[in-house]
Scaffold this active site. Structure first.
Site, PDB file in Angstrom:
ATOM      1  N   THR A  44     -33.674 -72.235  58.218  1.00 24.27           N
ATOM      2  CA  THR A  44     -32.277 -72.375  59.286  1.00 24.27           C
ATOM      3  C   THR A  44     -31.907 -71.182  59.331  1.00 24.27           C
ATOM      4  O   THR A  44     -31.998 -70.513  60.137  1.00 24.27           O
ATOM      5  CB  THR A  44     -31.582 -74.035  59.557  1.00 24.27           C
ATOM      6  N   THR A  45     -31.444 -70.914  57.832  1.00 22.43           N
ATOM      7  CA  THR A  45     -30.144 -69.534  57.961  1.00 22.43           C
ATOM      8  C   THR A  45     -31.564 -67.943  57.795  1.00 22.43           C
ATOM      9  O   THR A  45     -30.899 -67.287  58.544  1.00 22.43           O
ATOM     10  CB  THR A  45     -29.580 -69.975  56.508  1.00 22.43           C
ATOM     11  N   TYR A 107     -36.757 -82.868  68.160  1.00 24.72           N
ATOM     12  CA  TYR A 107     -37.094 -82.276  69.675  1.00 24.72           C
ATOM     13  C   TYR A 107     -38.266 -84.024  69.735  1.00 24.72           C
ATOM     14  O   TYR A 107     -37.762 -84.796  70.951  1.00 24.72           O
ATOM     15  CB  TYR A 107     -37.526 -81.661  70.137  1.00 24.72           C
ATOM     16  N   TYR A 133     -35.911 -82.228  54.557  1.00 19.92           N
ATOM     17  CA  TYR A 133     -35.053 -81.306  54.626  1.00 19.92           C
ATOM     18  C   TYR A 133     -34.211 -82.525  55.784  1.00 19.92           C
ATOM     19  O   TYR A 133     -35.493 -82.565  56.907  1.00 19.92           O
ATOM     20  CB  TYR A 133     -35.188 -80.577  55.089  1.00 19.92           C
ATOM     21  N   ARG A 138     -29.076 -80.813  63.545  1.00 20.32           N
ATOM     22  CA  ARG A 138     -29.771 -79.726  64.556  1.00 20.32           C
ATOM     23  C   ARG A 138     -30.800 -80.688  64.987  1.00 20.32           C
ATOM     24  O   ARG A 138     -31.313 -79.983  66.075  1.00 20.32           O
ATOM     25  CB  ARG A 138     -30.005 -79.020  63.295  1.00 20.32           C
ATOM     26  N   LYS A 161     -33.083 -82.579  50.119  1.00 21.37           N
ATOM     27  CA  LYS A 161     -31.843 -81.488  51.088  1.00 21.37           C
ATOM     28  C   LYS A 161     -31.503 -82.414  51.862  1.00 21.37           C
ATOM     29  O   LYS A 161     -31.884 -82.575  53.208  1.00 21.37           O
ATOM     30  CB  LYS A 161     -32.397 -80.419  51.715  1.00 21.37           C
ATOM     31  N   ILE A 203     -28.683 -76.324  48.540  1.00 19.59           N
ATOM     32  CA  ILE A 203     -28.977 -75.378  48.656  1.00 19.59           C
ATOM     33  C   ILE A 203     -27.713 -74.784  50.288  1.00 19.59           C
ATOM     34  O   ILE A 203     -27.544 -75.700  51.178  1.00 19.59           O
ATOM     35  CB  ILE A 203     -30.602 -75.225  50.413  1.00 19.59           C
TER      36      ILE A 203
END
Length: 296
Positions: A44-45, A107, A133, A138, A161, A203
């Site tokens: 994501t980052t 989604y 994850y 998000r 994570k 993380i």
């Protein structure tokens, strides 16, 4: 296998909106020298939603080539399209990477049965270890403890994570998944407590900015030096908070630019440049923290 301070690496871009591979090289070398345990590429980052599969492959290949086996490499392979994730995973299998970070399918809002089927298909696409994850803030898709426990029965699903910031999950996950299942925090603000309560590492977004300090905190926790770890963690409280003052990775890219670690703070749309108020706040936090001189 995966523990300690793992950086969720940013993806730097050139003014032509291409990946800045020269900058990636410098960042990878910095993390190796700083004691970072592993690098997450295209998470994501790293702005994975706006990276093409070709770019993810090229980026992972570049990081592998630069690192020369000196640091573990984890690659983001998740999407809300099971077939596409499997295809990307099979392609990435050819690289000398150490594992995958696989986000929940956003989604679509799958049922628990759908989550198990999604991850099972991806697990069948590789023999490499997979870290689940969970970041419902998000994805609008929570990964319940019972689903994590069921997936932990698959031989190459080795960890989670957890970015929920719900510390009450740790004991329950440990009891359901066993001591060998890796639990990593994906939330910098609660990461210290997560590890103190039994987690194996983080993380981290903050590790982009202060990798030595984050690595030192994890080393102290690993050696049960709680007092020393806490002293370092207290210096990072404001940074943990302010790196999320705007949608990640807007603020962390600005912090790295301010610290002259990257040549610009460019992002890909729909993310836009940091606001002037947030920019000022980040700069003030870095100066007040008095942490960066030891990183330079």
């Amino acid at each position: 296998m995966f523990f300690g301070s793992i950086v969720a690496l940013i993806t730097p871009f050139t003014s032509e909106n291409c990946i800045d591979f020269d900058c990636v090289t410098q960042l990878v070398k910095w993390h190796i020298d700083s004691g970072t345990s592993a690098i997450v590429v295209a998470g994501t980052t790293g702005e994975s939603p706006t990276l093409s599969d070709d770019e993810k492959f090229e980026l992972a290949q570049h990081v592998v080539d630069v690192s020369q086996g000196k640091i573990k490499i984890i690659v983001g392979n998740g999407s809300n399209n099971t077939y596409a994730s499997c295809q990307l995973t099979r392609r990435l299998n050819s690289l000398n990477i150490d594992g995958y970070l696989t986000v929940t399918p956003y989604y679509n809002k799958p049922t628990n049965e759908g989550l198990i089927a999604h991850y099972s298909e991806i697990a069948r696409a590789t023999t490499l270890p997979i870290i689940l994850y969970n970041v419902p803030s998000r994805t609008a898709c929570d990964l319940p403890n019972e689903v994590v426990a069921k997936l932990s029965e698959l031989s190459n699903i080795v960890g989670l994570k957890d970015a929920t910031a719900d510390l009450s999950r740790i004991d329950k996950l440990r009891a359901k998944c066993g001591a060998s299942f890796t639990l990593l925090s994906g939330d910098d603000e609660t990461g210290f407590e997560f590890c103190r309560l039994g987690g194996d590492g983080v993380i981290s977004v903050t590790a982009n900015v202060v990798p030595q300090t984050m690595a030192a905190i994890q080393a102290h926790l690993n050696n049960n030096n709680i007092k020393q770890a806490k002293a370092l963690e207290l210096d990072l409280v404001a940074l943990h908070r302010d790196l999320f003052i705007e949608s990640n990775p807007i603020a962390v890219k600005w912090a790295l630019y301010y610290l002259k670690k990257i040549p610009n703070a460019l992002l890909r749309l729909p993310l836009t440049m940091i606001s002037s108020q947030a920019k000022q706040k980040i700069e003030q936090t870095i100066v007040k923290s008095n942490l960066y001189p030891q990183e330079n």
